[in-house]
Write a protein that holds these residues in place. Structure first.
Motif: not given
Lengths: 277, 277, 277, 277
Positions: A195-204, D221-223
């Motif tokens: 799930n790299p894309y999901k995690r990339a999305f969540e990390r912003g 881990e900040g924005p």
């Protein structure tokens, strides 16, 4: 004619090798040599105009001057045979089949194997054999034995994992050392695993990436061949991120395969040496 | 030690050259060779571990095996001296002075010459000599003679036009062949000549570019060393376009200079051969 | 629901428009507005959650508050119909057909028309109608009348020139204003016209580009939608340059088409306003 | 005049806000609105032509229509004051000082604080106050109290960590929420923490990155505000990787700062919303 040599470094290697090439009347059109001084390792690629010389004679002569353990390849198959492993996503396979069909790859797709049947129709369009090997009611070992039997029924230079969503066992991987290429849908080593894309999305993140690498027994840790990134932004949903990612997955995999098909990639330990221009 | 050779191509050149390097006990760490088959032209760059050999002896031996007219450079000045010509815009000069000051360029800025006095203050901060040479009440020839006198009062390897907004005469240009580097604020050959950003704005392009090139007597037509582009959009005013362009002008000029300072650029006719990695 | 408005700028436009959207109980999910102050021109795109309102009522109300001559589009066809014109090169068409087949475009390819028959086989694979319209023994006018008849036998939103190597007449172009999209194989305005790759090769550029633009009667001078560049170097032959260029031609055309299919592109005079994120 | 609003989403917000702007006779030149539907969060940025209206009156009226808890900013300081914290590396500071000196940032550098004295000389050149605050024989708390005292002796909008190699305590970070910007020398979330370039080198990546982000109490881990990558290859030593990385560190930090100085960045939870064009 292409000549690839990887070995321990020594003084005079290029002089000795090129003296032999001259002896066989070769003109070198393009030459890249690189020495990793830290590891004392020599890598060289010679591209010469063909002149019909017996490659065995050249190899014999080269071996007399190269250090023990040297890896020597003379004129590897100029058109590679590849087997492509897929699951359900079509985009990398589509790109490969189009290149195969219009002969813009220096490679032939000898077969496609899916652990789902979804992409059979696509392969049929291009008259490329597709084999559905289900994982149902099979141990991993049984499944992989079927894979191996099918792959080995062809003469295959490389196995391409074009969004094949199964982790291969050490037995499988060790059977094809430096012969399995995977496309991972992230900028490794960020987002190793699922799930790299999901995690990339969540990390912003503001860029997403894709990585083509050789497969080893450390998940997503094999030698990297090529990587690319593309901008994303706050307005991207996970699905937008996935769709955008697919554009570079196809592109990075094609780039890595082109480098490999042109014999421009060396592997040593966990890194690649890429003579890309 | 770096060895650069450019000459007519012949069979056996690398063998002969490397035999001589071996004879002088050199180990080649990195080697790039390229033959332009269409023009039958040979280019090679050898990087070797230093071992204290007399370069004259090597040069003497190499000349015995190279074709007539070969251009041979052994260990060019590892730290180049540059003169920088400017008008009023500071951004490229600022970037160069910072790199000079912190020694991150393999070059020394020996002097800066402006046809306006505006950038004197900046040079003073970094203790780099600045000379204001006005064009007032002078013919082009008189102005350029003053430039030449000032430049030649130093030992200068390269002349960098860092947003110098005057066209140099053939007399000046021919005095320093392949020694003058210009940054042009467009993606050449688009928008040759004056006001490229204004014309890019009016055309509605979606990328703007910058080009570093050697100066010849064809305006903006000299051999290209490096180019880069950056996205712009409908909301950019001309001034926004200019500001954005400055970011890549500095970056492209620095990239080109680094390649030149590391002796990775060959010039033949109107093209460069760049061994950039 | 997507609402697009282009008109002369006036104070209060957004307030008036959004009051009407609120009156019809719409929630705006994404809004981009841009005023070109120099031309006093207003562009806005409103994306709203659908709620089943009668679009005619909204249009009626909006017209009461918009300046005369306003261009108003409410919920344009969310899946466009496109006709694709080709000659012999397959790469852009392949990319479009794959996206069509797997429904990753918001568009349907209703037909492909070639002035050569070469790409019929490819269209057949994807069950997309292909029509060969020869130029043989026809005037340009006769040829184009056949094209028009075929295109108009479908309901077509956009005509995509996917490496269609014929220049269309003013009569044809004016029949489909802002409806014809071309991919030009250079970074416009560099290398307008024929053989851009050959000319890029001869100039020794270090980047090549591709440009997607609307077609107008000035050759390669229509409003630019998207552009991209990719590095090349001295070792590239013309053919290498062509092959590399094809990678970005497909990519840039797909990017431009996606923007158009998502109703994110406005055209005014010779420029586009692209609300790309 | 720039107006920034962040709040819970509601139907009719844009209509209500723009009615008030119209009431105060404002013309909107550029408007971006975005609703995060998953989080039901509304973000909008209105750029209007100035007309001398009392901002308090506008704010008063806007508050009557906005949901409770709305974050409202009217015409934030158009020229921000920044304090820059550094250690020994000069490249990001150099870039910031040049932009400050030539007024190409919408910001003033009010002071630079170093936990080493190395960069005092550079600041002196540009007449920017430099303060050396040693960590010697101090607890982290004592050191940070000195930092805070110095920073708070100025009126500071943002604190920029321009290669400041100390981890700040929660007490410090929480005192300046969304006001501290850091440049991290990797493509986050790859290589969080120490020595990212060394780890990138060992992993054999083909791209390196840099990330500008707001500082929170989760290390790196900040924005994320902006990210960029650049190619590297097998021939890069760790030092080459570091040097290459510095080029994009300066560039990414400058890009992020420009976005912030132009009031184009919103923060919510752990993400940014960036209206970048």
């Amino acid at each position: 004619m292409v000549l690839l040599i990887q070995c321990e470094d020594q003084k005079g290697l290029v002089a000795k090798i090129t003296a032999i090439l001259l002896h066989h009347d070769y003109n070198i059109v393009s030459l890249r040599e690189y020495v990793d001084q830290e590891k004392n390792r020599f890598y060289a690629r010679f591209a010469c105009q063909d002149n019909g010389t017996d490659f065995n004679a050249i190899a014999y002569n080269l071996k007399t001057v190269l250090p023990e353990g040297a890896l020597l390849t003379i004129n590897p198959n100029p058109e590679k045979n590849i087997a492509v492993l897929v699951t359900k996503e079509h985009h990398c396979l589509s790109d490969i089949l189009i290149r195969h069909h219009f002969k813009t790859f220096q490679a032939q797709v000898v077969c496609v194997i899916g652990n789902h049947p979804d992409l059979k129709d696509l392969c049929d369009k291009f008259s490329v054999p597709f084999f559905f090997i289900s994982t149902d009611k099979k141990t991993k070992e049984e499944f992989e034995q079927e894979l191996i039997a099918k792959i080995d029924s062809y003469s295959v230079d490389y196995i391409v994992l074009a969004k094949f969503m199964r982790i291969l066992s050490p037995v499988f991987v060790e059977k094809y050392p430096q012969k399995i290429i995977n496309i991972h849908h992230s900028f490794l080593p960020a987002f190793i695993g699922a799930n790299p894309y999901k995690r990339a999305f969540e990390r912003g993140v503001k860029l997403i990436g894709a990585t083509a690498h050789f497969v080893t027994n450390d998940l997503d840790e094999g030698p990297i061949i090529a990587q690319q990134t593309l901008p994303v932004n706050h307005a991207f949903t996970i699905q937008d991120t996935v769709n955008t990612g697919r554009e570079i997955e196809s592109a990075v995999l094609a780039k890595a395969l082109n480098l490999i098909f042109q014999d421009k990639v060396f592997v040593y330990q966990n890194k690649t040496i890429v003579f890309d221009n």
